[in-house]
Write a protein that holds these residues in place. Structure first.
Motif, PDB file in Angstrom:
ATOM      1  N   LEU A  27      -6.951  -1.537   7.038  1.00 20.07           N
ATOM      2  CA  LEU A  27      -6.379  -0.984   5.798  1.00 20.07           C
ATOM      3  C   LEU A  27      -6.725   0.493   5.605  1.00 20.07           C
ATOM      4  O   LEU A  27      -6.146   1.160   4.741  1.00 20.07           O
ATOM      5  CB  LEU A  27      -6.845  -1.800   4.592  1.00 20.07           C
ATOM      6  CG  LEU A  27      -6.381  -3.261   4.589  1.00 20.07           C
ATOM      7  CD1 LEU A  27      -7.001  -4.011   3.419  1.00 20.07           C
ATOM      8  CD2 LEU A  27      -4.855  -3.340   4.535  1.00 20.07           C
ATOM      9  N   THR A  28      -7.654   0.989   6.398  1.00 16.39           N
ATOM     10  CA  THR A  28      -8.000   2.422   6.309  1.00 16.39           C
ATOM     11  C   THR A  28      -7.066   3.264   7.179  1.00 16.39           C
ATOM     12  O   THR A  28      -7.165   4.486   7.168  1.00 16.39           O
ATOM     13  CB  THR A  28      -9.456   2.680   6.764  1.00 16.39           C
ATOM     14  OG1 THR A  28      -9.564   2.416   8.178  1.00 16.39           O
ATOM     15  CG2 THR A  28     -10.439   1.817   5.994  1.00 16.39           C
ATOM     16  N   LYS A  29      -6.183   2.601   7.916  1.00 15.86           N
ATOM     17  CA  LYS A  29      -5.317   3.328   8.872  1.00 15.86           C
ATOM     18  C   LYS A  29      -3.922   3.605   8.329  1.00 15.86           C
ATOM     19  O   LYS A  29      -3.116   4.253   9.009  1.00 15.86           O
ATOM     20  CB  LYS A  29      -5.173   2.518  10.180  1.00 15.86           C
ATOM     21  CG  LYS A  29      -6.477   2.021  10.787  1.00 15.86           C
ATOM     22  CD  LYS A  29      -7.425   3.154  11.155  1.00 15.86           C
ATOM     23  CE  LYS A  29      -8.691   2.609  11.800  1.00 15.86           C
ATOM     24  NZ  LYS A  29      -9.815   3.586  11.680  1.00 15.86           N
ATOM     25  N   ILE A  30      -3.601   3.073   7.162  1.00 16.55           N
ATOM     26  CA  ILE A  30      -2.253   3.269   6.595  1.00 16.55           C
ATOM     27  C   ILE A  30      -2.377   3.773   5.161  1.00 16.55           C
ATOM     28  O   ILE A  30      -3.348   3.465   4.469  1.00 16.55           O
ATOM     29  CB  ILE A  30      -1.425   1.955   6.601  1.00 16.55           C
ATOM     30  CG1 ILE A  30      -2.191   0.814   5.887  1.00 16.55           C
ATOM     31  CG2 ILE A  30      -1.036   1.544   8.023  1.00 16.55           C
ATOM     32  CD1 ILE A  30      -1.369  -0.441   5.667  1.00 16.55           C
ATOM     33  N   PRO A  31      -1.382   4.555   4.715  1.00 18.60           N
ATOM     34  CA  PRO A  31      -1.413   5.005   3.318  1.00 18.60           C
ATOM     35  C   PRO A  31      -1.095   3.851   2.358  1.00 18.60           C
ATOM     36  O   PRO A  31      -0.236   3.020   2.652  1.00 18.60           O
ATOM     37  CB  PRO A  31      -0.320   6.078   3.263  1.00 18.60           C
ATOM     38  CG  PRO A  31       0.575   5.792   4.419  1.00 18.60           C
ATOM     39  CD  PRO A  31      -0.241   5.113   5.466  1.00 18.60           C
ATOM     40  N   ILE A  32      -1.812   3.816   1.267  1.00 20.40           N
ATOM     41  CA  ILE A  32      -1.666   2.741   0.278  1.00 20.40           C
ATOM     42  C   ILE A  32      -1.644   3.351  -1.121  1.00 20.40           C
ATOM     43  O   ILE A  32      -2.460   4.225  -1.430  1.00 20.40           O
ATOM     44  CB  ILE A  32      -2.850   1.743   0.381  1.00 20.40           C
ATOM     45  CG1 ILE A  32      -2.826   1.007   1.733  1.00 20.40           C
ATOM     46  CG2 ILE A  32      -2.832   0.747  -0.782  1.00 20.40           C
ATOM     47  CD1 ILE A  32      -4.074   0.167   2.023  1.00 20.40           C
ATOM     48  N   VAL A  33      -0.716   2.883  -1.944  1.00 23.28           N
ATOM     49  CA  VAL A  33      -0.730   3.282  -3.355  1.00 23.28           C
ATOM     50  C   VAL A  33      -0.629   2.032  -4.216  1.00 23.28           C
ATOM     51  O   VAL A  33       0.085   1.086  -3.866  1.00 23.28           O
ATOM     52  CB  VAL A  33       0.399   4.288  -3.686  1.00 23.28           C
ATOM     53  CG1 VAL A  33       1.776   3.672  -3.484  1.00 23.28           C
ATOM     54  CG2 VAL A  33       0.247   4.839  -5.108  1.00 23.28           C
ATOM     55  N   VAL A  34      -1.403   2.024  -5.293  1.00 28.16           N
ATOM     56  CA  VAL A  34      -1.417   0.891  -6.220  1.00 28.16           C
ATOM     57  C   VAL A  34      -1.032   1.414  -7.600  1.00 28.16           C
ATOM     58  O   VAL A  34      -1.633   2.393  -8.069  1.00 28.16           O
ATOM     59  CB  VAL A  34      -2.808   0.231  -6.278  1.00 28.16           C
ATOM     60  CG1 VAL A  34      -2.816  -0.930  -7.264  1.00 28.16           C
ATOM     61  CG2 VAL A  34      -3.241  -0.237  -4.887  1.00 28.16           C
ATOM     62  N   TYR A  35      -0.023   0.788  -8.202  1.00 26.27           N
ATOM     63  CA  TYR A  35       0.418   1.212  -9.529  1.00 26.27           C
ATOM     64  C   TYR A  35       0.003   0.205 -10.600  1.00 26.27           C
ATOM     65  O   TYR A  35       0.138  -1.004 -10.404  1.00 26.27           O
ATOM     66  CB  TYR A  35       1.945   1.353  -9.566  1.00 26.27           C
ATOM     67  CG  TYR A  35       2.465   2.503  -8.741  1.00 26.27           C
ATOM     68  CD1 TYR A  35       2.465   3.804  -9.245  1.00 26.27           C
ATOM     69  CD2 TYR A  35       2.960   2.291  -7.458  1.00 26.27           C
ATOM     70  CE1 TYR A  35       2.940   4.867  -8.488  1.00 26.27           C
ATOM     71  CE2 TYR A  35       3.446   3.351  -6.699  1.00 26.27           C
ATOM     72  CZ  TYR A  35       3.426   4.633  -7.210  1.00 26.27           C
ATOM     73  OH  TYR A  35       3.889   5.680  -6.462  1.00 26.27           O
ATOM     74  N   PHE A  36      -0.471   0.730 -11.716  1.00 21.79           N
ATOM     75  CA  PHE A  36      -0.709  -0.091 -12.909  1.00 21.79           C
ATOM     76  C   PHE A  36       0.127   0.450 -14.054  1.00 21.79           C
ATOM     77  O   PHE A  36       0.354   1.657 -14.143  1.00 21.79           O
ATOM     78  CB  PHE A  36      -2.197  -0.071 -13.289  1.00 21.79           C
ATOM     79  CG  PHE A  36      -3.044  -0.947 -12.401  1.00 21.79           C
ATOM     80  CD1 PHE A  36      -3.245  -2.284 -12.705  1.00 21.79           C
ATOM     81  CD2 PHE A  36      -3.626  -0.433 -11.249  1.00 21.79           C
ATOM     82  CE1 PHE A  36      -4.013  -3.101 -11.877  1.00 21.79           C
ATOM     83  CE2 PHE A  36      -4.397  -1.233 -10.418  1.00 21.79           C
ATOM     84  CZ  PHE A  36      -4.599  -2.575 -10.730  1.00 21.79           C
ATOM     85  N   GLY A  37       0.569  -0.463 -14.920  1.00 23.02           N
ATOM     86  CA  GLY A  37       1.418  -0.085 -16.034  1.00 23.02           C
ATOM     87  C   GLY A  37       0.646   0.316 -17.279  1.00 23.02           C
ATOM     88  O   GLY A  37      -0.518   0.743 -17.207  1.00 23.02           O
ATOM     89  N   ASP A  38       1.271   0.126 -18.412  1.00 25.11           N
ATOM     90  CA  ASP A  38       0.728   0.590 -19.684  1.00 25.11           C
ATOM     91  C   ASP A  38      -0.018  -0.556 -20.394  1.00 25.11           C
ATOM     92  O   ASP A  38       0.008  -1.696 -19.946  1.00 25.11           O
ATOM     93  CB  ASP A  38       1.890   1.084 -20.554  1.00 25.11           C
ATOM     94  CG  ASP A  38       1.483   2.248 -21.459  1.00 25.11           C
ATOM     95  OD1 ASP A  38       0.285   2.333 -21.824  1.00 25.11           O
ATOM     96  OD2 ASP A  38       2.378   3.047 -21.793  1.00 25.11           O
ATOM     97  N   ASN A  39      -0.699  -0.222 -21.448  1.00 24.91           N
ATOM     98  CA  ASN A  39      -1.380  -1.216 -22.292  1.00 24.91           C
ATOM     99  C   ASN A  39      -2.467  -1.980 -21.552  1.00 24.91           C
ATOM    100  O   ASN A  39      -2.645  -3.191 -21.750  1.00 24.91           O
ATOM    101  CB  ASN A  39      -0.356  -2.192 -22.898  1.00 24.91           C
ATOM    102  CG  ASN A  39       0.635  -1.491 -23.809  1.00 24.91           C
ATOM    103  OD1 ASN A  39       0.236  -0.713 -24.694  1.00 24.91           O
ATOM    104  ND2 ASN A  39       1.911  -1.705 -23.592  1.00 24.91           N
ATOM    105  N   ILE A  40      -3.171  -1.251 -20.687  1.00 19.64           N
ATOM    106  CA  ILE A  40      -4.322  -1.841 -20.004  1.00 19.64           C
ATOM    107  C   ILE A  40      -5.582  -1.165 -20.536  1.00 19.64           C
ATOM    108  O   ILE A  40      -5.743   0.052 -20.399  1.00 19.64           O
ATOM    109  CB  ILE A  40      -4.216  -1.640 -18.479  1.00 19.64           C
ATOM    110  CG1 ILE A  40      -2.937  -2.306 -17.945  1.00 19.64           C
ATOM    111  CG2 ILE A  40      -5.454  -2.196 -17.785  1.00 19.64           C
ATOM    112  CD1 ILE A  40      -2.710  -2.149 -16.453  1.00 19.64           C
ATOM    113  N   PRO A  41      -6.459  -1.933 -21.166  1.00 19.44           N
ATOM    114  CA  PRO A  41      -7.678  -1.326 -21.734  1.00 19.44           C
ATOM    115  C   PRO A  41      -8.583  -0.819 -20.605  1.00 19.44           C
ATOM    116  O   PRO A  41      -8.505  -1.303 -19.469  1.00 19.44           O
ATOM    117  CB  PRO A  41      -8.361  -2.487 -22.468  1.00 19.44           C
ATOM    118  CG  PRO A  41      -7.404  -3.628 -22.440  1.00 19.44           C
ATOM    119  CD  PRO A  41      -6.420  -3.380 -21.355  1.00 19.44           C
ATOM    120  N   SER A  42      -9.422   0.151 -20.919  1.00 18.41           N
ATOM    121  CA  SER A  42     -10.393   0.628 -19.931  1.00 18.41           C
ATOM    122  C   SER A  42     -11.789   0.144 -20.333  1.00 18.41           C
ATOM    123  O   SER A  42     -11.965  -0.504 -21.359  1.00 18.41           O
ATOM    124  CB  SER A  42     -10.346   2.145 -19.841  1.00 18.41           C
ATOM    125  OG  SER A  42     -10.558   2.699 -21.124  1.00 18.41           O
ATOM    126  N   GLY A  43     -12.748   0.433 -19.496  1.00 18.55           N
ATOM    127  CA  GLY A  43     -14.127   0.076 -19.820  1.00 18.55           C
ATOM    128  C   GLY A  43     -14.555  -1.244 -19.216  1.00 18.55           C
ATOM    129  O   GLY A  43     -13.788  -1.897 -18.509  1.00 18.55           O
TER     130      GLY A  43
END
Lengths: 358, 358
Positions: A267-283
């Motif tokens: 998995l370190t050999k290919i580009p990867i992007v992960v998307y998250f949407g809205d209304n996700i709390p942090s912390g």
């Protein structure tokens, strides 16, 4: 035939351009089709006879394959795009949106990509399972409504980029499908391996529970040239480096997968992007809204995972859509009202990684 | 964008024409998409709360809808074509053949028809059922191999127009799918009624067990302008006029459906053609080959039915494909090696009935 086609195209472009809900322009389709990929064969005990149709001794059952519908536009990009849905879904996830707009299947076809829309084994058109299953038909639309961050049922979040009419909501719930055999990520990943071998070099796009088997597919099959993962349910860590699961108010804890270090390194050999949407709390503190908290812990796990992959030389980017100006995305960002913005963001990322060559 | 599309079309036609397994020419697609149609909603007892995600009181379940994938070519014929599969199948029946050639979905799209490929309720991408089901995963490929007149397993009939390689046979068996709820023709017909209302005026093409609910759909929905039925499992007779079932060596007797006379009369108002393939014995005596005998009794029932419909002023034609020079057709004539000949025969019939206007 050519002349008639071209003339027809001109007429169609003149008349259909801008039709509500229609593709934004006609697409010249070079070819399309469907196939089953992977799967296993089981054989009943006894010897096949054939004289008595009611005697099933020695008969076979083909199951656990994936189903793929593919379309190739003329002058396609070199890399295809393979779409793997999430829990309770089939390839319908990527097709028309519940309110009848274009989904990613059409949007990326219009953009010139060969698309492969998968139904995972034991789901949808790939629902022949080699193991028995009991289907309970338990009503739980509201469980998913909240988990998918549409809102807190029946309230839709004010900022949610979703249609608000009853028919669209009914279409969304109607497209859900049960597992027709035990949900088994190994079975899914094995079939996805066969899918990638048939598709050839492609970008693998996964959603939600499709994320887990998607990572396993990317580890196993070198035809996966990049992964775009939309709110995946989990992430693979090297054995011994899986973080402790966070406490969450969600019924679905976010638990990292342990994989052998060698596998992880793929998995370190290919580009990867992960998307998250809205209304996700942090912390790190659980919030009462369990539908949102489900994604707080997953986003935290994603951040932790990206650090590990990148520390080992990988190229993972975690994107929060509201941070790049795309607001109101639910868990089904591929079907939200602003899904074209999400697709455009994906394609921009693909371009920066050299994945959009013709 | 227009210029680029047309140029691309020219390039594609030059390079891709004649590619093995590919569409015979590129198709300019005006639009495509998918939707769910019909279905019901059930609600769990109790009051919905939402605070506890594990408490499912008062939640809803949307099920029993049909799934439809549709494609509209530019300059399409006025009437669409709606395709309803048979038992153990999904819309995959009409897509790529097991050996990767074009199925009717592509062939009729190339011919300029808007196609609607259905997964019936409780099957495939429409597998969310409102009733529980137990899936047994019982091996019975050979039961279907014989019933579908491919041959007497493992022998393929010498004249059968099917590919003979192992991979094609595996693809065929892998595309089979279970019922995810009790098979109920009323549920299927109700959803098909909703499908036709969404598709608008169309020719309804049914196969095998799709025949029964297909007749009910044609009775109910005036958008059905004609029916083409490929080896349907049964036929509707006016109450009191259903023939006695013939004795058969098949495990599946051919039993006519009884419908109110007024309903029946609706079928006398539209043109109907029924096709049967090859290797179907004639006469009234059961033959030992139960896979073939299954269709002897159905063809006899078809002949009896056509006489009744036509006596009441209808327009039913029963066609035996070998009689018009199309040899070796199995029960899956839409996927056989000579499936284009079958499609051409269908279109010629449609033309004689005035159904192919642009």
């Amino acid at each position: 035939m050519l002349k008639r086609n071209v003339l027809a195209a001109v007429i169609a472009i003149t008349t259909a351009w801008g039709t509500v809900g229609a593709m934004s322009h006609p697409v010249m389709l070079e070819d399309q089709g469907s196939f089953m990929a992977g799967g296993t064969v089981v054989t009943a005990p006894g010897t096949y006879d054939g004289k008595d149709p009611k005697k099933l001794d020695g008969e076979t059952l083909h199951g656990d394959a994936a189903y793929v519908f593919w379309q190739k536009p003329v002058a396609a990009h070199k890399l295809g795009m393979v779409f793997l849905h999430g829990y309770g879904q089939s390839g319908k996830t990527w097709e028309s949106t519940p309110d009848g707009r274009d989904g990613f299947q059409n949007i990326f076809l219009e953009k010139g990509y060969t698309t492969y829309v998968v139904d995972q084994p034991r789901r949808g058109k790939a629902s022949q399972s080699t193991v028995p299953a009991e289907l309970t038909a338990v009503p739980q639309d509201q469980l998913w409504f909240n988990t998918f961050r549409i809102g807190e049922y029946p309230r839709i979040y004010d900022n949610a980029a979703v249609p608000r009419d009853a028919e669209s909501q009914a279409q969304f719930f109607h497209q859900m499908v049960p597992d027709t055999g035990a949900l088994d990520n190994k079975v899914v990943a094995a079939a996805m391996d066969a899918v990638m071998t048939k598709s050839g070099d492609s970008v693998l796009v996964t959603h939600s529970a499709g994320g887990g088997p998607g990572w396993m597919t990317a580890i196993k099959n070198p035809h996966v040239k990049a992964v775009i993962s939309l709110e995946p349910g989990t992430f693979p860590f090297p054995e011994g480096e899986v973080p402790q699961p966070e406490v969450t108010s969600s019924p679905f804890p976010a638990v990292g997968m342990a994989v052998p270090k060698d596998d992880f390194m793929a998995l370190t050999k290919i580009p990867i992007v992960v998307y998250f949407g809205d209304n996700i709390p942090s912390g790190t503190t659980p919030v009462d809204n369990w539908g949102q908290d489900n994604w707080r812990v997953r986003k935290n796990l994603a951040d932790a995972w990206a650090k590990v992959v990148n520390r080992y030389g990988g190229d993972v980017t975690i994107v929060s859509l509201p941070d790049i100006g795309i607001k109101g995305s639910t868990h089904f960002m591929m079907a939200d009202l602003n899904n074209r913005d999400v697709a455009d963001a994906m394609e921009r990322w693909m371009t920066t990684k050299g994945l959009t060559q013709k």
